[in-house]
Structure formats: C-alpha cells, structure tokens
Scaffold this active site. Structure first.
Site, PDB file in Angstrom:
ATOM      1  N   GLY A 212      -9.622   1.374 -18.539  1.00  0.00           N
ATOM      2  CA  GLY A 212      -8.660   0.352 -18.145  1.00  0.00           C
ATOM      3  C   GLY A 212      -8.947  -0.976 -18.811  1.00  0.00           C
TER       4      GLY A 212
ATOM      5  N   LEU B 205      -5.711   0.095  -3.935  1.00  0.00           N
ATOM      6  CA  LEU B 205      -4.709   1.155  -3.874  1.00  0.00           C
ATOM      7  C   LEU B 205      -4.867   2.070  -2.668  1.00  0.00           C
ATOM      8  CD1 LEU B 205      -4.685   1.895  -7.666  1.00  0.00           C
ATOM      9  CD2 LEU B 205      -2.621   1.377  -6.340  1.00  0.00           C
TER      10      LEU B 205
ATOM     11  N   THR C  43      -5.774   7.002  -2.897  1.00  0.00           N
ATOM     12  CA  THR C  43      -5.991   6.057  -3.996  1.00  0.00           C
ATOM     13  C   THR C  43      -5.304   6.495  -5.279  1.00  0.00           C
ATOM     14  OG1 THR C  43      -8.146   5.473  -3.047  1.00  0.00           O
ATOM     15  CG2 THR C  43      -7.756   4.875  -5.353  1.00  0.00           C
TER      16      THR C  43
ATOM     17  N   TYR D  91     -12.033  20.663   2.909  1.00  0.00           N
ATOM     18  CA  TYR D  91     -12.131  19.685   1.830  1.00  0.00           C
ATOM     19  C   TYR D  91     -13.100  20.120   0.738  1.00  0.00           C
ATOM     20  CZ  TYR D  91     -12.966  15.225  -0.567  1.00  0.00           C
ATOM     21  OH  TYR D  91     -13.069  14.236  -1.523  1.00  0.00           O
TER      22      TYR D  91
END
Length: 323
Positions: free
Chosen positions: A46, A93, A140, A196
């Site tokens: 980024g 986010l 997110t 999970y």
C-alpha cells in the site's frame, strides 16, 4: 501465465509480468488529474502504491487505522518528492462507524474521487470478533471495504460524470481465494468459533473481494456508469500482513518457495497497473495476477454466489447500523 512465468518473470500479453515493478508499469502514466484513496496505504505494498502514484502526480489520501505511522510514511515520501500530494485520514475497516466517519471527513474536503484502491487487510489472525461482532478477517477484508465502496460510489459517479475520466476501483484479493470453506462462503457460520480456520477464513474473505468486484461491475454496467472495478492478486510478499503466520512457516517451505516471493516494488505492480494504466480502459469484472488477466476459481466466477454475498453483506451492514 503459469508457474514458469511467475518464476522467470517473462511478461504476459500486457507486456508486464512478475518481474515488473510498480514504477515500470506506470512509466507512461500521467496521474496529475487524479485523486485516489488507498486503504492501508501506509505500509507494505500500500505504501509503495502510494509512493509510485504520487510520483506520477496523483493526489493520494492514505486511509489508515494507525495515523501516526501513516503520517510518518507521508513524511518519508515527501523527503524524496517535494511535490507529492498526500493526505492522511483515519480509517478502521473493522468498524462500520469508523468507515462512516472516514467518508464524512473525506466528503467535507470537497475533493473529487477518481480511484479507490481497497488494499488494507488482515491475514491468518487467530479467531476474534470485530467491534461490530463479526469475524475479524471477514469484517476487515470484505465487509468494511464493501461498506466503504458503497458510501463512496456517489462521489465517484459524480467525478466520472463531470470530468469524463473513467473511475476505477481495485480490490486486492489473493490466490488464497481458492483455499476456502467447502461452500465457498459460510453465510450461516461467519462467526462460528468451532468451525473457524484462520487460513480458510482468510481465503473466504479474499473470495469475497472478487465476488464483490464482479457483482459491483455488473451493477455499474447496468447503470451505464463510467467506473470499472477489478480484483488483483499482488503475489507472495513478506510484509506486516504475514505477522501472524511468518513464525509458523517452516524453513523447508520458505526454501522451497523462495523463487515465488516478490519484493514490495514487484508486489505493488499489479495494483498500480490495474488502477492507472491506460490499456485497462473499459476493462471491468476481471481478476489479475502479475499485471495480466488470470482465471479465478469456480466460486469466484459464480454470479449467483456474488449476488448472494451482496445481499448478505448489505443486510448485515443494515442490521449492524440499526442495532
């Protein structure tokens, strides 16, 4: 564009490949009339995306959870490029309220918005819930970006209409979208702790990034809006995103795969190419790897699954906003 191309760096049909850097793929780009939001633009690929696009003249807004680190990154870029146009705004986010606040702050700046790069993410993190009570990787990587994109669409449509410049949205996905739960997206067990898997949950969120891009592309096409949206796999890059898994990656695996790992400048190339290169004008709803279109998984190209995820995400956002 197979494993041989990845290792060799041979260019694909676009003229670029795994050996291309972000600077190389934007060499012909004049971004001086573009305003760009990059989530997670303060570190890793980024940050490199921010640096290169400001080098090409773009005004970049770094949307980051850690504004101290983002401002430090801004100053580093400015040291080497006095003319860089960069602003930093806070965005977490994993919180829909934070997304709402970010958009309100951005809109108050009265800026146009040409490009949105949904870059930020978390990876392989242990089971935990977001502030809104949603599994963290899904919250997110997908839901926050889904909500952010929807809130910014009117601004992007307005900018595209008034300037005549094509708007572009880029979702950073991953080759890991192929490694997900058996159903692709486990809509009825998003928050289930017992089932999970940190890796499958990551794959699920990256699959969601592609499905989101494909469904939004379809909707924008129906509207006749001058905005494209595509998804990209940046490659295997050792950044902060790997912090939960690096210590668990065996030495043998790292030795076996060392030829596949990219540097950050190489990793940011596909994002920059898809966001800014003129050859991508009008291209939408595609998945890119090494700056070339690449086949996504069967789940990722399922239009019904994409519609189902859109409706699920919209209903989830609405319920969380009114709870």
């Amino acid at each position: 564009m197979g494993i041989l191309s990845l290792i060799s760096g041979w260019p694909g049909p676009s003229g670029f490949g795994s050996a291309s850097t972000a600077e190389q793929v934007t060499d012909s780009v004049d971004a001086s009339n573009l305003t760009i939001i990059i989530t997670g633009g303060a570190s890793g690929i980024g940050l490199e995306t921010t640096r290169v696009l400001t080098m090409r003249g773009a005004h970049v807004i770094i949307a980051a959870r850690n504004t101290i680190a983002a401002n430090e990154a801004k100053h580093v870029i400015l040291k080497n490029n006095d003319n860089a146009k960069i602003d930093v705004l806070e965005l977490d986010l994993s919180s829909l309220n934070s997304v709402n606040a970010f958009v309100q702050t951005f809109n108050a700046l009265n800026l146009p918005l040409n490009i949105l790069i949904n870059n930020a993410g978390v990876m392989f993190c242990p089971y935990q819930l977001s502030q809104d009570g949603i599994e963290m990787q899904f919250a997110t990587n997908h839901l926050g970006h889904f909500h952010l994109t929807n809130l910014l669409l009117d601004k992007m449509k307005e900018t595209a209409a008034t300037t005549g410049i094509e708007g572009r949205i880029v979702n950073l996905s991953s080759i890991a979208h192929r490694y997900t739960y058996e159903q692709g997206i486990i809509f009825d067990k998003i928050n289930d702790k017992d089932s999970y898997s940190e890796k499958k949950a990551y794959g699920q969120s990256k699959l969601a990034n592609i499905l989101h891009a494909n469904e939004l592309s379809r909707r924008l096409n129906e509207e006749g809006v001058n905005i494209t949206i595509n998804s990209v796999h940046p490659g295997l890059i050792m950044t902060d995103l790997m912090r939960h898994s690096f210590l668990r990656i065996s030495k043998n695996f790292k030795l076996f795969t060392f030829l596949l790992w990219k540097t950050v400048p190489h990793g940011a190339a596909t994002s920059c190419y898809v966001a800014a290169h003129p050859d991508l004008k009008g291209v939408t709803g595609k998945y890119f790897l090494d700056c070339n279109e690449y086949p996504a998984s069967n789940f990722a190209t399922d239009p019904e699954l994409a519609k189902k995820l859109w409706d699920y995400s919209q209903n989830l956002v609405n319920s969380l906003q009114h709870s």
